[in-house]
Each structure stands twice: as structure tokens, then as C-alpha cells.
Scaffold this motif. Structure first.
Motif, short mmCIF file in Angstrom:
data_model
loop_
_atom_site.label_atom_id
_atom_site.label_comp_id
_atom_site.label_asym_id
_atom_site.label_seq_id
_atom_site.Cartn_x
_atom_site.Cartn_y
_atom_site.Cartn_z
N LEU B 44 0.80 -1.22 0.00
CA LEU B 44 0.00 0.00 0.00
C LEU B 44 0.85 1.28 0.00
O LEU B 44 0.54 2.21 -0.77
CB LEU B 44 -0.95 -0.02 1.21
N PRO B 45 1.91 1.38 0.81
CA PRO B 45 2.66 2.65 0.85
C PRO B 45 3.22 3.06 -0.52
O PRO B 45 3.38 4.25 -0.78
CB PRO B 45 3.79 2.37 1.85
N LEU B 46 3.50 2.08 -1.37
CA LEU B 46 4.09 2.42 -2.67
C LEU B 46 3.16 3.30 -3.50
O LEU B 46 3.62 4.11 -4.30
CB LEU B 46 4.42 1.14 -3.44
N HIS B 47 1.86 3.13 -3.34
CA HIS B 47 0.91 3.93 -4.11
C HIS B 47 0.79 5.35 -3.57
O HIS B 47 0.11 6.18 -4.19
CB HIS B 47 -0.46 3.24 -4.12
N PHE B 48 1.42 5.59 -2.43
CA PHE B 48 1.42 6.94 -1.85
C PHE B 48 2.82 7.56 -1.93
O PHE B 48 3.14 8.45 -1.15
CB PHE B 48 0.94 6.88 -0.40
N VAL B 194 1.24 3.68 -14.18
CA VAL B 194 1.01 3.23 -12.80
C VAL B 194 2.28 2.58 -12.22
O VAL B 194 2.78 3.03 -11.19
CB VAL B 194 -0.20 2.29 -12.74
N PRO B 195 2.81 1.55 -12.85
CA PRO B 195 4.06 1.00 -12.29
C PRO B 195 5.22 1.97 -12.39
O PRO B 195 6.11 1.96 -11.52
CB PRO B 195 4.30 -0.26 -13.13
N GLU B 196 5.24 2.79 -13.41
CA GLU B 196 6.32 3.77 -13.53
C GLU B 196 6.31 4.75 -12.37
O GLU B 196 7.36 5.11 -11.84
CB GLU B 196 6.20 4.52 -14.86
#
Lengths: 138, 245
Positions: B44-48, B194-196
């Protein structure tokens, strides 16, 4: 986003791409036996019951999806001359969903057997998908 | 308060992405949002735009120990699936009541089907991310069977990572659209941004403001937002008129 794509979007004055020109015959759906197998699975009827259940289910208006029918986000908008697609509602049964694809008088037709084991419903659905594809609505 | 459960019958469909961006969108709309990751190893933290080493605090941890991004309180509850007091605790904290003042978004791993099913019974909405892989579609009958009519009445579906250029993806999306009808509230296009953005340790909105996936998920937020005002008793079937009012 890649720089070249970003530059192209800027030149076009667009924020993103939308895919519109990927036509094919939706009768090819019959090439995917998995979809037919899924439609014959009686457990999919749970979706039907959840929509039609009585006071224990939320009203269609209270559901978030009531504000955005699936047709709203199809990639290609329907042509004005195309006949309007039946409006899906939360009270539609899966059986009725398939039944209405049989033709304009399908609503008055007697109910066919349940989708379980019914190849007719699969063909009806595929036919409808093909029609949507030919009208550019998918 | 509102409880939104994000759970998919299959892993890898973008459930965490959906939970994170639903939180970002609802927070932008003025909601007070907490996201609770229930995965043993959560991303989850990666999306923030947080680094992989970020450790989230538990729901009981004091606020000074919490990780807050864009006003969103990020928490972790990896032991929740095995904690019999977890759902009563959420009730004690008031998340089963009504109102928009506080919103809790639960990111439930796909493997925790029993927990997700119990949580959905108390939620105002269940968001189920699907991709167009045949493996995902094959799990739908089992999911319907386990959820039952009550659970499905709260479930809305989202097609994620849709690639319209691929024939099978296009056909499967059409199948899902026909099957779900109005329960399918939207789709999120496959977007390399998104992954970038994760690899760049940036939020998607900062890295690619014109991202197609970002535009799609923002449309979903607009659809889900009214549900925050829903009286939870309406979703659970009890009589209430506050939503209609």
C-alpha cells in the motif's frame, strides 16, 4: 508516461488516449468455451437473486452503481441512429437479461428454462454482443 | 463514518491500487480517510509515493506514530484475519455507523475470503477489482456462491488494467459488462504510468497527471462518493430514510 507520448497528447490537446478503432466480430466470442461454461454455471444465479431480493437489499437508487450504468463508459459512444439499448436495472434477472436479446417481442415471451444448461441463452448473449459490436457500442 | 471493503476473488487484479486511489480521491473530495492494509506483506505505501521500507502503524497506535499522506491515515493490520476481536473493534470505533465524517477503506487480500465476507456484511460498499484474465473470470461463480445474495447486494465491480487492444481482454470485458450490468461501475485502462510512478516513488497524479488510469479511477470516485452518505442500515436492509432524504 513516455515523453514522446506526452508531447503527442499536448499537440493534440488531449489528456489521454481513448481506444475506438478495435473492431472485430463478436461472434468470435463463441471461440471461447470458457465464457459458455461460465454462463452455464448455476452459481451465477446468485447475482440474479441479489438484485431481486426484497426489503433486505438496498434500493437501486441507493447503490453507487445506479449512478453510472455500464453503458456510460463504453469506449465508443452509441450512434444516434442506433436503437436504444434496454436500460439495465438492478431488478433484472439474468434469465430476463438474456431473454431480451432474443428480439423485440422477447419481453412478452414466456420465460425460458434457467440459464443452467441452456445453450440458447449463450447464443442469445453472443448474438447481442455481436450486434453491439456491429453498432460500435463495444 | 463509512466502511468500504476492497477485495477481489483473485490476487494481482489491482485491489491495492484501487483502495489507494479511492482513498486519494475521497480525501480530495473532503472525506477524512483511513486506509487499513490487511495483507501480511503490503504494498500500500508504494501507491502513496512512500519507499518500500515504510512500515505502517497498527490501528491502535497513537496518531503521532501514524503515517499520513495527503491527509490520509495509513494503517496496517496484518494479524486481523486471525483476530476474533477485529470486527468488534471496528464496531467499537464507530465504523459501522453512518456519516461521511470518517471513512475507513479496507484493503483485504484475495486469500482472506472469509474475513472479507464478514466485513462486507457491515460495509456500505464492497469494491471488487477484476481483470480480464480468464483465470479471474473462472473464479466468479465461486465468489458469487460464497458471497450469497446479501453480500452481492453491496458489491460493485471494476474492470482494472483493461487493454482494449487485446482481443481476449476485449471479449472478456464485454462478457463481464453483460453479466454484471449496472453492478459494473467502471473500468480502469491499462496504463504503464502506474508501475512507472511507483518506480519513481511518486504519486500517479504527480508523475503522470494525464494518466488514463488516473482519469478512470477519478470517475469511479465520483460514483462511489454518494455511498458515503448512505445510511448503513439501508445497505444492510434495515429501514431508514436518511439516504433518500
Amino acid at each position: 508516461m513516455r515523453v514522446d507520448a506526452s508531447n503527442l497528447l499536448n499537440r493534440l490537446g488531449r489528456h489521454d488516449f481513448s481506444y475506438k478503432e478495435f473492431e472485430d466480430r463478436f461472434t468470435e466470442l463463441e471461440l471461447w468455451p470458457m465464457l459458455e461454461a461460465l454462463l452455464k454455471d448455476p452459481r451465477l444465479l446468485e447475482l440474479d437473486g441479489a438484485a431481486a431480493s426484497g426489503p433486505t437489499s438496498p434500493s437501486p437508487e441507493s447503490l453507487p452503481h445506479a449512478h453510472a450504468p455500464a453503458a456510460e463508459f463504453t469506449a465508443t459512444p452509441p450512434r444516434p441512429a442506433a436503437p436504444p439499448a434496454p436500460e439495465p436495472s438492478a431488478t433484472d434477472s439474468i434469465g430476463a437479461l438474456f431473454r431480451r436479446y432474443e428480439g423485440p417481442n422477447a419481453a412478452a415471451a414466456p420465460a425460458p428454462p434457467a440459464p443452467a444448461g441452456s445453450g440458447q441463452d449463450v447464443r442469445a448473449m453472443l448474438r447481442h454482443l455481436s450486434e453491439l459490436g456491429s453498432r460500435g457500442e463495444i | 463514518m463509512a466502511l468500504i471493503v476492497c477485495h477481489s476473488p483473485k490476487g494481482g487484479t489491482g485491489n491495492t491500487f484501487l483502495a489507494a486511489h479511492m482513498a486519494l480521491g475521497l480525501a480530495e473530495a473532503g472525506a477524512d480517510v483511513t486506509v487499513l492494509s490487511m495483507a501480511a506483506h503490503d504494498t500500500l505505501p508504494l501507491h502513496f509515493a512512500l519507499p518500500p521500507s515504510t512500515t505502517l502503524s497498527t490501528l491502535h497506535a497513537p496518531s503521532e506514530d501514524s503515517v499520513v499522506v495527503s491527509g490520509i491515515d495509513l494503517r496496517h493490520a496484518g494479524t486481523a484475519p486471525h483476530d476474533p476481536d477485529f470486527i468488534p473493534m471496528l464496531k467499537d470505533l464507530g465504523y459501522f455507523q453512518t456519516g461521511r465524517d470518517r471513512t475507513l477503506i479496507l484493503d483485504v487480500p484475495s486469500c482472506e475470503r472469509n474475513l472479507a465476507r464478514r466485513l462486507v456484511n457491515h460495509a456500505c460498499a464492497h469494491l471488487c477489482a477484476l481483470d480480464t484474465a480468464p483465470e479471474t473470470l473462472a473464479l466468479l461463480p465461486q465468489m458469487f456462491d460464497e458471497a450469497g445474495k446479501g453480500g452481492l447486494s453491496r458489491t460493485s465491480f471494476v474492470i482494472n488494467r483493461l487493454d482494449d487492444t487485446r482481443r481476449l481482454a476485449r471479449h472478456n470485458a464485454a462478457f463481464v459488462r453483460e453479466l454484471m450490468g449496472p453492478r459494473l461501475i467502471g473500468r480502469i485502462r491499462l496504463d504503464e504510468s502506474v508501475p512507472e510512478s511507483i518506480a519513481m516513488l511518486q504519486t500517479l497524479a504527480r508523475y503522470a497527471p494525464s494518466s488514463a488510469a488516473l482519469a478512470d479511477v477519478r470517475r469511479l470516485v465520483d460514483i462511489v462518493l454518494p455511498a458515503l452518505d448512505a445510511d448503513i442500515s439501508i445497505w444492510s436492509g434495515a429501514k431508514s430514510s436518511s439516504y433518500a432524504a
